[in-house]
Design a protein around this motif. Structure first.
Motif, PDB file in Angstrom:
ATOM      1  N   ASN A  14       0.819  -1.218   0.000  1.00  0.00           N
ATOM      2  CA  ASN A  14       0.000   0.000   0.000  1.00  0.00           C
ATOM      3  C   ASN A  14       0.848   1.262   0.000  1.00  0.00           C
ATOM      4  N   GLY A  15       2.178   1.106  -0.104  1.00  0.00           N
ATOM      5  CA  GLY A  15       3.064   2.257  -0.159  1.00  0.00           C
ATOM      6  C   GLY A  15       3.358   2.891   1.181  1.00  0.00           C
ATOM      7  N   ARG A  16       2.936   2.252   2.244  1.00  0.00           N
ATOM      8  CA  ARG A  16       3.107   2.841   3.576  1.00  0.00           C
ATOM      9  C   ARG A  16       4.069   1.992   4.402  1.00  0.00           C
ATOM     10  N   ALA A  17       4.782   2.668   5.304  1.00  0.00           N
ATOM     11  CA  ALA A  17       5.724   1.972   6.182  1.00  0.00           C
ATOM     12  C   ALA A  17       4.960   1.108   7.171  1.00  0.00           C
ATOM     13  N   GLN A  18       5.484  -0.089   7.399  1.00  0.00           N
ATOM     14  CA  GLN A  18       4.827  -1.017   8.315  1.00  0.00           C
ATOM     15  C   GLN A  18       5.847  -1.995   8.860  1.00  0.00           C
ATOM     16  N   ALA A  19       5.455  -2.721   9.898  1.00  0.00           N
ATOM     17  CA  ALA A  19       6.369  -3.678  10.521  1.00  0.00           C
ATOM     18  C   ALA A  19       5.560  -4.710  11.293  1.00  0.00           C
ATOM     19  N   MET A  20       6.186  -5.838  11.583  1.00  0.00           N
ATOM     20  CA  MET A  20       5.537  -6.908  12.349  1.00  0.00           C
ATOM     21  C   MET A  20       6.545  -7.554  13.282  1.00  0.00           C
ATOM     22  N   ASP A  21       6.121  -7.810  14.505  1.00  0.00           N
ATOM     23  CA  ASP A  21       6.862  -8.701  15.404  1.00  0.00           C
ATOM     24  C   ASP A  21       6.360 -10.110  15.085  1.00  0.00           C
ATOM     25  N   VAL A  22       7.084 -10.807  14.263  1.00  0.00           N
ATOM     26  CA  VAL A  22       6.595 -12.069  13.693  1.00  0.00           C
ATOM     27  C   VAL A  22       6.298 -13.101  14.783  1.00  0.00           C
ATOM     28  N   GLN A  23       7.198 -13.255  15.716  1.00  0.00           N
ATOM     29  CA  GLN A  23       6.990 -14.282  16.754  1.00  0.00           C
ATOM     30  C   GLN A  23       5.773 -13.939  17.605  1.00  0.00           C
ATOM     31  N   ILE A  79     -15.288   9.152  24.071  1.00  0.00           N
ATOM     32  CA  ILE A  79     -14.416   8.272  23.303  1.00  0.00           C
ATOM     33  C   ILE A  79     -13.323   7.810  24.255  1.00  0.00           C
ATOM     34  N   PHE A  80     -13.402   6.570  24.683  1.00  0.00           N
ATOM     35  CA  PHE A  80     -12.500   6.056  25.718  1.00  0.00           C
ATOM     36  C   PHE A  80     -11.791   4.789  25.241  1.00  0.00           C
ATOM     37  N   ASN A  81     -10.483   4.715  25.484  1.00  0.00           N
ATOM     38  CA  ASN A  81      -9.705   3.504  25.199  1.00  0.00           C
ATOM     39  C   ASN A  81      -9.955   2.979  23.787  1.00  0.00           C
ATOM     40  N   VAL A  82      -9.786   3.869  22.860  1.00  0.00           N
ATOM     41  CA  VAL A  82      -9.884   3.519  21.448  1.00  0.00           C
ATOM     42  C   VAL A  82      -8.486   3.556  20.837  1.00  0.00           C
ATOM     43  N   THR A  83      -8.207   2.633  19.955  1.00  0.00           N
ATOM     44  CA  THR A  83      -6.955   2.607  19.193  1.00  0.00           C
ATOM     45  C   THR A  83      -7.286   2.872  17.732  1.00  0.00           C
ATOM     46  N   MET A  84      -6.563   3.816  17.146  1.00  0.00           N
ATOM     47  CA  MET A  84      -6.798   4.173  15.757  1.00  0.00           C
ATOM     48  C   MET A  84      -5.461   4.265  15.034  1.00  0.00           C
ATOM     49  N   HIS A  85      -5.387   3.662  13.836  1.00  0.00           N
ATOM     50  CA  HIS A  85      -4.104   3.641  13.130  1.00  0.00           C
ATOM     51  C   HIS A  85      -4.323   3.658  11.619  1.00  0.00           C
ATOM     52  N   ASN A  86      -3.446   4.367  10.920  1.00  0.00           N
ATOM     53  CA  ASN A  86      -3.425   4.404   9.462  1.00  0.00           C
ATOM     54  C   ASN A  86      -4.749   4.887   8.888  1.00  0.00           C
ATOM     55  N   SER A 130       1.758  -5.636  15.015  1.00  0.00           N
ATOM     56  CA  SER A 130       1.900  -5.638  13.565  1.00  0.00           C
ATOM     57  C   SER A 130       1.085  -4.533  12.932  1.00  0.00           C
ATOM     58  N   THR A 131       1.727  -3.796  12.031  1.00  0.00           N
ATOM     59  CA  THR A 131       1.004  -2.836  11.199  1.00  0.00           C
ATOM     60  C   THR A 131       1.041  -3.271   9.740  1.00  0.00           C
ATOM     61  N   VAL A 132       1.375  -4.516   9.493  1.00  0.00           N
ATOM     62  CA  VAL A 132       1.473  -5.009   8.124  1.00  0.00           C
ATOM     63  C   VAL A 132       0.092  -5.053   7.487  1.00  0.00           C
ATOM     64  N   GLY A 133      -0.052  -4.454   6.327  1.00  0.00           N
ATOM     65  CA  GLY A 133      -1.329  -4.402   5.643  1.00  0.00           C
ATOM     66  C   GLY A 133      -1.884  -5.793   5.377  1.00  0.00           C
ATOM     67  N   GLY A 134      -3.116  -6.038   5.826  1.00  0.00           N
ATOM     68  CA  GLY A 134      -3.730  -7.345   5.670  1.00  0.00           C
ATOM     69  C   GLY A 134      -3.455  -8.283   6.811  1.00  0.00           C
ATOM     70  N   SER A 135      -2.544  -7.903   7.700  1.00  0.00           N
ATOM     71  CA  SER A 135      -2.212  -8.733   8.863  1.00  0.00           C
ATOM     72  C   SER A 135      -1.966  -7.835  10.066  1.00  0.00           C
ATOM     73  N   GLU A 136      -2.831  -6.845  10.211  1.00  0.00           N
ATOM     74  CA  GLU A 136      -2.666  -5.905  11.310  1.00  0.00           C
ATOM     75  C   GLU A 136      -2.993  -6.575  12.649  1.00  0.00           C
ATOM     76  N   ASP A 137      -2.187  -6.242  13.647  1.00  0.00           N
ATOM     77  CA  ASP A 137      -2.480  -6.628  15.027  1.00  0.00           C
ATOM     78  C   ASP A 137      -2.094  -5.439  15.890  1.00  0.00           C
ATOM     79  N   LEU A 138      -3.068  -4.682  16.303  1.00  0.00           N
ATOM     80  CA  LEU A 138      -2.808  -3.435  17.010  1.00  0.00           C
ATOM     81  C   LEU A 138      -2.850  -3.610  18.526  1.00  0.00           C
ATOM     82  N   HIS A 139      -2.629  -4.816  19.000  1.00  0.00           N
ATOM     83  CA  HIS A 139      -2.344  -4.985  20.421  1.00  0.00           C
ATOM     84  C   HIS A 139      -0.994  -4.322  20.719  1.00  0.00           C
ATOM     85  N   LEU A 140      -0.850  -3.837  21.920  1.00  0.00           N
ATOM     86  CA  LEU A 140       0.415  -3.221  22.309  1.00  0.00           C
ATOM     87  C   LEU A 140       1.489  -4.299  22.417  1.00  0.00           C
ATOM     88  N   LYS A 141       2.699  -3.907  22.064  1.00  0.00           N
ATOM     89  CA  LYS A 141       3.799  -4.848  22.210  1.00  0.00           C
ATOM     90  C   LYS A 141       4.711  -4.392  23.340  1.00  0.00           C
TER      91      LYS A 141
END
Lengths: 266, 349
Positions: A103-112, B216-223, B294-305
């Protein structure tokens, strides 16, 4: 064959005969394909492996491969290959390293961390998580936009036929609920496309102020089923009785002529 | 047969669930594998059915992950019967785990808002639903949720909302709040939404209200983005009277101007990847890559790491409004007596 679902009796927000739902053949094929590919019962043809993953030969994988935009395949403990299925383009990534995605945007994943969380979801009772395939450390999953067009469903149904021995012709009807067939009137009709399906159930909107559209009627189109009750082949009393099932989808002949019977409200 | 006698008969037949002493709480199932209703629309159309509901009932529709729901629904039934509330939720065990494709999901390819709360005095709620608008080649007017009514409260919580693009002209807001009796949006995740049509101009707001109370409480918004040639975007644009607390917003981008937070709401303990989070305890210019699994498009996981700036940086909201203490994974912050995080996910739990 396709189906229209009509409101029986007026309500606060609907008129008698309003078209509540419009299910075309594509939608009916799609829902039954999902049932077969992700069947949850104990007799499921492809059982989960002991590690919670689904076997690569599972028809569910054919479904995901056909309908999803991306395939994600873990290639190492901290590495992953993302494949855009439509053209086979790949991006190889390393855990926690930023990259520019499709999508042209920066992204990353913690794979494990990502895989660990998904595997934990798969272990939940009655939970499906994301269908995951492959093997421990080489997991495969899918994501992105989904496509449920007729062409895609043809591919899915070919896999279903080859692996489960079922044909989509065995499933001509929308899987109505127990109360659906008591409360509402399902009528058969010739097939229509998705654009017409949206038009059939569209609300009547006053958009004189485009920033503040107001719904005038929840439905702009209706069928005066009372005027064609003889064609439907059921009595008004039975159709109006909300304690009994009335299902004319395989009995009404000929099917509803939408051109003659669908009225647009003024 | 009187209405009360009919309802007792339905209880005996297992068609209604018993509720608190003396009441019947009609909870119905929605799905395509031997459920009460096969679509949300067909369930909603029966909310004024006096055979199923009585005055002051709390109507609940529970969705099941039998297949993808493809529809847009205006929830405004129940006023004639005199329902107390209408809730659309997902049955336990069928709910998402905070990531896409893991629970009951609604997508819409239509031009109408996915959920619209209509004009009556009932409390209305949508809960635990994943909604994907990425396949909607929508024209102007497409929105995820519109809450526009008087006299009743609107609630949206524990929802996962993503994928809304190609709006093509007009001012479009993802969540539009115009409910005079208040709206609560909490413990939800919103991502990958905006305007991809480069020919468009105009302002898009992911969450906007028009001056009525909105919490609006405890909402996560990204991209969230506006790629229009002269477009702008705000993550939240709230008028005075609204409250934004423990809200995490990252990567809101546009060609001309963008802001994670905008407007004149009361704000505290929020976090943004730009400089716009304000108020006591708020964090600005956080690094997006340090926050999420993860912020990977199609495999997003916006839980905190681990190491996220948002861990232990929130404010304790107790249990008001009801359910605010439950995070996106269903864990109870209040019962666990943890220090609250910013965003929908409570890392420690």
């Amino acid at each position: 064959m396709s189906e229209l679902v009509l409101k029986v009796g007026a309500g606060a927000n609907y008129e008698d005969g309003d078209i509540l739902c419009a299910f075309n053949r594509r939608m009916i094929r799609c829902v039954h394909a999902q049932h077969l590919c992700f069947e949850r019962g104990p007799d499921r043809r492809f059982a989960r492996l002991n590690n919670g993953l689904l076997p690569d030969t599972d028809v569910a994988r054919d479904f995901m491969e056909a309908t999803h935009e991306f395939r994600f395949a873990r290639t190492g403990s901290d590495t992953l290959t993302i494949t855009r299925i439509s053209d086979g383009q790949e991006i190889n990534i390393t855990s926690n390293q930023s990259f520019i995605g499709f999508n042209g945007r920066a992204q990353a994943m913690d794979v494990q961390e990502f895989v660990a969380r998904r595997r934990e979801s798969l272990a939940r009772p009655n939970a499906q998580g994301i269908p995951m395939f492959g093997s421990d450390g080489r997991e495969v999953w899918y994501g992105g936009k989904q496509d449920y067009s007729d062409a895609v469903l043809d591919t899915v149904w070919t896999a279903i036929t080859n692996k489960l021995g079922r044909q989509d012709s065995e499933f001509p009807l929308w899987p109505a609920g127990r109360q659906d067939l008591k409360s509402h009137l399902f009528l058969p009709t010739d097939d229509f496309d998705d654009i017409e399906a949206q038009a059939l159930i569209a609300p009547q909107i006053d958009d004189s102020d485009p920033d503040n559209p107001v719904t005038v009627h929840k439905r702009a189109r209706r069928v005066d089923w009372r005027a064609i009750v003889d064609d439907i082949g059921e009595s008004r009393g039975r159709i109006e009785d909300r304690t009994i099932v009335v299902d004319v989808r395989e009995k009404m002949s000929p099917a509803l002529d939408r051109g003659l019977s669908v009225d647009r409200k003024r | 047969m009187t209405v009360s006698a009919r309802r007792r008969k339905m209880l005996e037949m297992g068609l209604l669930s018993p509720g608190a002493a003396g009441s019947l709480l009609p909870t119905t199932s929605i799905g395509t594998t031997d459920r009460d209703y096969s679509t949300i629309t067909l369930w909603e159309a029966d909310l004024d059915d006096t055979d199923r509901y009585s005055e002051n009932d709390d109507a609940v529709g529970e969705m099941y992950n039998d297949s993808v729901f493809d529809e847009s629904v205006t929830i405004n039934g129940g006023g004639t019967v005199g329902l107390n509330s209408v809730t659309l939720t997902v049955a336990e065990g069928e709910r998402h785990d905070g990531t896409a494709g893991t629970g009951a999901i609604v997508r819409s390819s239509s031009n109408s808002p996915l959920f619209s709360f209509g004009a009556n005095a009932l409390t209305k709620a949508v809960r635990w639903i994943e909604s994907d608008l990425s396949s909607a080649e929508a024209l102007s007017g497409q929105r995820y949720l519109v809450a526009r009514h008087s006299g009743g409260v609107s609630i949206c919580d524990h929802c996962l909302m993503h994928g809304a693009s190609s709006f093509q002209s007009a001012k479009v807001n993802y969540i539009r709040i115009r409910a005079s009796s208040g709206t609560t949006l909490n413990n939800s995740i919103i991502y990958d939404t905006g305007e991809a049509f480069t020919g468009d101009a105009g302002e898009k707001n992911v969450i906007e209200n028009d001056g009525n109370v909105a919490d609006i409480f405890n909402v996560t918004m990204h991209n969230c983005y506006n790629d229009g040639s002269s477009g702008s975007i705000n993550g939240v644009k709230l008028a005075a009277g609204a409250n934004a607390r423990n809200v995490l917003i990252t990567d809101v981008t546009a060609v001309t101007s963008s802001a994670c937070f905008s407007g004149s709401a009361t704000e505290d303990h929020n976090a943004s990847s730009d400089a716009t989070a304000s108020g006591t305890g708020s964090l600005t210019n956080i690094v997006t890559a340090d926050q999420y699994v993860s912020t990977v498009g199609g495999s997003e996981d916006l839980h905190l790491k681990p190491g996220s700036d948002c861990i232990d940086a929130g404010t304790d909201l107790g249990t008001t409004p009801s359910g605010v203490e439950i995070d996106i994974d269903g864990n109870d912050r209040d019962a666990a007596a943890v220090t609250w995080d910013i965003g929908a996910h409570e890392f420690e739990l």
